[in-house]
Scaffold this motif. Structure first.
Motif, PDB file in Angstrom:
ATOM      1  N   GLU A  70       6.437  21.078  -7.705  1.00  0.00           N
ATOM      2  CA  GLU A  70       6.178  20.813  -6.279  1.00  0.00           C
ATOM      3  C   GLU A  70       4.742  21.188  -5.918  1.00  0.00           C
ATOM      4  O   GLU A  70       4.061  20.472  -5.177  1.00  0.00           O
ATOM      5  N   ARG A  73       2.394  18.616  -7.323  1.00  0.00           N
ATOM      6  CA  ARG A  73       2.443  17.367  -6.545  1.00  0.00           C
ATOM      7  C   ARG A  73       1.622  17.503  -5.256  1.00  0.00           C
ATOM      8  O   ARG A  73       1.000  16.549  -4.796  1.00  0.00           O
ATOM      9  N   THR A  74       1.624  18.708  -4.680  1.00  0.00           N
ATOM     10  CA  THR A  74       0.802  18.947  -3.492  1.00  0.00           C
ATOM     11  C   THR A  74      -0.672  18.770  -3.830  1.00  0.00           C
ATOM     12  O   THR A  74      -1.434  18.138  -3.079  1.00  0.00           O
ATOM     13  N   ALA A  77      -1.426  15.161  -4.238  1.00  0.00           N
ATOM     14  CA  ALA A  77      -1.478  14.495  -2.933  1.00  0.00           C
ATOM     15  C   ALA A  77      -2.794  14.777  -2.221  1.00  0.00           C
ATOM     16  O   ALA A  77      -3.288  13.952  -1.439  1.00  0.00           O
ATOM     17  N   TYR A 189      -5.329  18.510   4.670  1.00  0.00           N
ATOM     18  CA  TYR A 189      -3.892  18.266   4.657  1.00  0.00           C
ATOM     19  C   TYR A 189      -3.643  16.953   3.911  1.00  0.00           C
ATOM     20  O   TYR A 189      -4.397  15.990   4.067  1.00  0.00           O
ATOM     21  N   ALA A 190      -2.598  16.925   3.114  1.00  0.00           N
ATOM     22  CA  ALA A 190      -2.265  15.699   2.390  1.00  0.00           C
ATOM     23  C   ALA A 190      -1.619  14.709   3.349  1.00  0.00           C
ATOM     24  O   ALA A 190      -0.688  15.053   4.073  1.00  0.00           O
ATOM     25  N   SER A 191      -2.120  13.485   3.359  1.00  0.00           N
ATOM     26  CA  SER A 191      -1.550  12.449   4.228  1.00  0.00           C
ATOM     27  C   SER A 191      -0.275  11.892   3.597  1.00  0.00           C
ATOM     28  O   SER A 191      -0.062  12.019   2.379  1.00  0.00           O
ATOM     29  N   LEU A 192       0.562  11.271   4.418  1.00  0.00           N
ATOM     30  CA  LEU A 192       1.821  10.716   3.915  1.00  0.00           C
ATOM     31  C   LEU A 192       1.595   9.669   2.823  1.00  0.00           C
ATOM     32  O   LEU A 192       2.272   9.710   1.788  1.00  0.00           O
ATOM     33  N   ASN A 194      -0.830   9.495   0.699  1.00  0.00           N
ATOM     34  CA  ASN A 194      -1.255  10.191  -0.515  1.00  0.00           C
ATOM     35  C   ASN A 194      -0.116  10.978  -1.150  1.00  0.00           C
ATOM     36  O   ASN A 194      -0.066  11.144  -2.365  1.00  0.00           O
ATOM     37  N   ILE A 195       0.812  11.469  -0.310  1.00  0.00           N
ATOM     38  CA  ILE A 195       1.993  12.163  -0.837  1.00  0.00           C
ATOM     39  C   ILE A 195       2.847  11.176  -1.638  1.00  0.00           C
ATOM     40  O   ILE A 195       3.364  11.502  -2.710  1.00  0.00           O
ATOM     41  N   ALA A 198       1.107  10.393  -4.903  1.00  0.00           N
ATOM     42  CA  ALA A 198       1.140  11.527  -5.834  1.00  0.00           C
ATOM     43  C   ALA A 198       2.365  11.479  -6.739  1.00  0.00           C
ATOM     44  O   ALA A 198       2.332  11.987  -7.862  1.00  0.00           O
ATOM     45  N   LYS A 199       3.451  10.856  -6.259  1.00  0.00           N
ATOM     46  CA  LYS A 199       4.671  10.785  -7.054  1.00  0.00           C
ATOM     47  C   LYS A 199       4.495   9.927  -8.300  1.00  0.00           C
ATOM     48  O   LYS A 199       5.255  10.039  -9.261  1.00  0.00           O
TER      49      LYS A 199
END
Length: 252
Positions: A70, A73-74, A77, A189-192, A194-195, A198-199
Motif C-alpha cells: 500500500e 502504491r502511494t 501514485a 497529494y496523489a490525484s485520483l 494517478n492512483i 499506479a495500480k
C-alpha cells in the motif's frame, strides 16, 4: 540518472499511539498506517528531479511486511515509476533493524545501479536515524544528511544541511546518499487518476533471503511504556514572579 528511494510503512503521524497492556510493544490493531513522512519528502524530491529533467527514473523500495504494498502504491501514485517490495517479516510488530535494512538496500543498489539514493532522515516509529548513514558506509559513497535543499548538477549535488548552528552547504560527488529533512519540500497529494494508474505500474516482490540478508533482530525490546504525564502549569502575575519561580526550580 536513476534515483532510488527507500520508503517505510509506519503508524500515521495523526494517530495517537497506544502501548500494549503487557508493555511488550505498541498496539497496531486497527491502526491507520501510512508512509513515513520523511520518506514522503524524499519521494517528492526524487519526482521533482525527474520533472526537472535531471533524473530519468524513480524507483521506490520498501523492506518489511507484505502490507507495505500500500505504501509503495502511494509512492507510485505520487509519480514514481516502479517499486520493489522486499518481504522481510511476517509479523507487523517486527521492526527490521537499520543494519539489516542497510544491507538489503546495498544489495538492491548493486542490482539497480542508481546514481542517487534519497531517503528520509529517520522513521517516526523508532527514530533510529541510522539507515542512510549505514548504507553510505556499506557502499563507500559520499553522504549528505538532514538536507533542506538539494541541487543536482551533472556528476555532483550541492546540499544545504540543517545543523545545530544553522545551515551548512556541502557538495558531494555522485553516486551519493542524501537523507531528507522536514523543510526540503512539501509532498504533493496523489490525484485520483494517478492512483488508478499506479495500480498498473510494476511492483516486484523479493525476499530478504534473495539478497542473502539475515533479518533476525539483534536487539530485544525489554519494555515499552507511555511517556510520563506533564505536570500542571501555574499562572504568574508578573515577570519578576516568573523569574523567581524559575530560580526556585533551578532553571536559571
Amino acid at each position: 540518472m536513476k534515483v532510488l528511494v527507500p520508503v517505510k510503512r509506519v503508524i500515521d503521524y495523526n494517530v495517537k499511539v497506544r502501548v500494549k497492556a503487557d508493555g511488550s510493544g505498541v498496539d497496531l490493531a486497527n491502526v491507520k498506517m501510512s508512509m513515513n513522512p520523511f520518506d514522503e519528502i524524499a519521494v517528492e524530491e526524487a519526482i521533482r528531479l525527474k520533472e526537472a529533467g535531471k533524473a530519468d527514473e524513480v524507483v521506490v523500495v520498501s523492506i518489511g511486511v507484505k502490507q507495505s504494498q500500500e505504501t509503495l502504491r502511494t509512492a507510485l501514485a505520487m509519480g514514481a515509476d516502479r517499486a520493489i517490495l522486499v518481504n522481510a517479516a511476517d509479523d507487523v510488530h517486527q521492526d527490521i533493524e537499520p543494519l539489516a535494512v542497510a544491507k538489503i538496500l546495498k544489495a538492491v543498489v548493486d542490482e539497480e545501479q542508481p546514481q542517487l539514493v534519497i531517503a528520509g532522515k529517520q522513521a517516526i516509529d523508532n527514530d533510529m536515524n541510522a539507515t542512510g548513514q549505514m548504507l553510505a558506509a556499506l557502499l563507500g559513497w559520499g553522504q549528505a544528511t538532514f538536507a533542506s535543499e538539494v541541487d543536482v548538477d551533472g556528476d555532483a549535488a550541492t546540499v544545504t544541511r540543517e545543523v545545530d548552528g544553522g545551515l551548512q552547504t556541502i557538495k558531494v560527488n555522485l553516486p551519493a546518499i542524501i537523507t531528507a529533512d522536514l523543510r526540503l519540500n512539501e509532498p504533493r497529494y496523489a490525484s485520483l487518476p494517478n492512483i488508478m494508474k499506479a495500480k498498473k505500474k510494476p511492483l516486484d516482490e523479493k525476499t530478504a533471503a534473495d539478497y542473502g540478508v539475515d533479518t533476525t533482530p539483534r536487539l530485544e525490546v525489554v519494555k515499552t511504556g507511555e511517556p510520563a504525564e506533564r505536570a500542571a502549569g501555574i499562572m504568574v502575575g508578573s515577570v519578576d514572579e516568573l523569574v523567581a519561580k524559575l530560580k526556585e526550580a533551578g532553571a536559571v
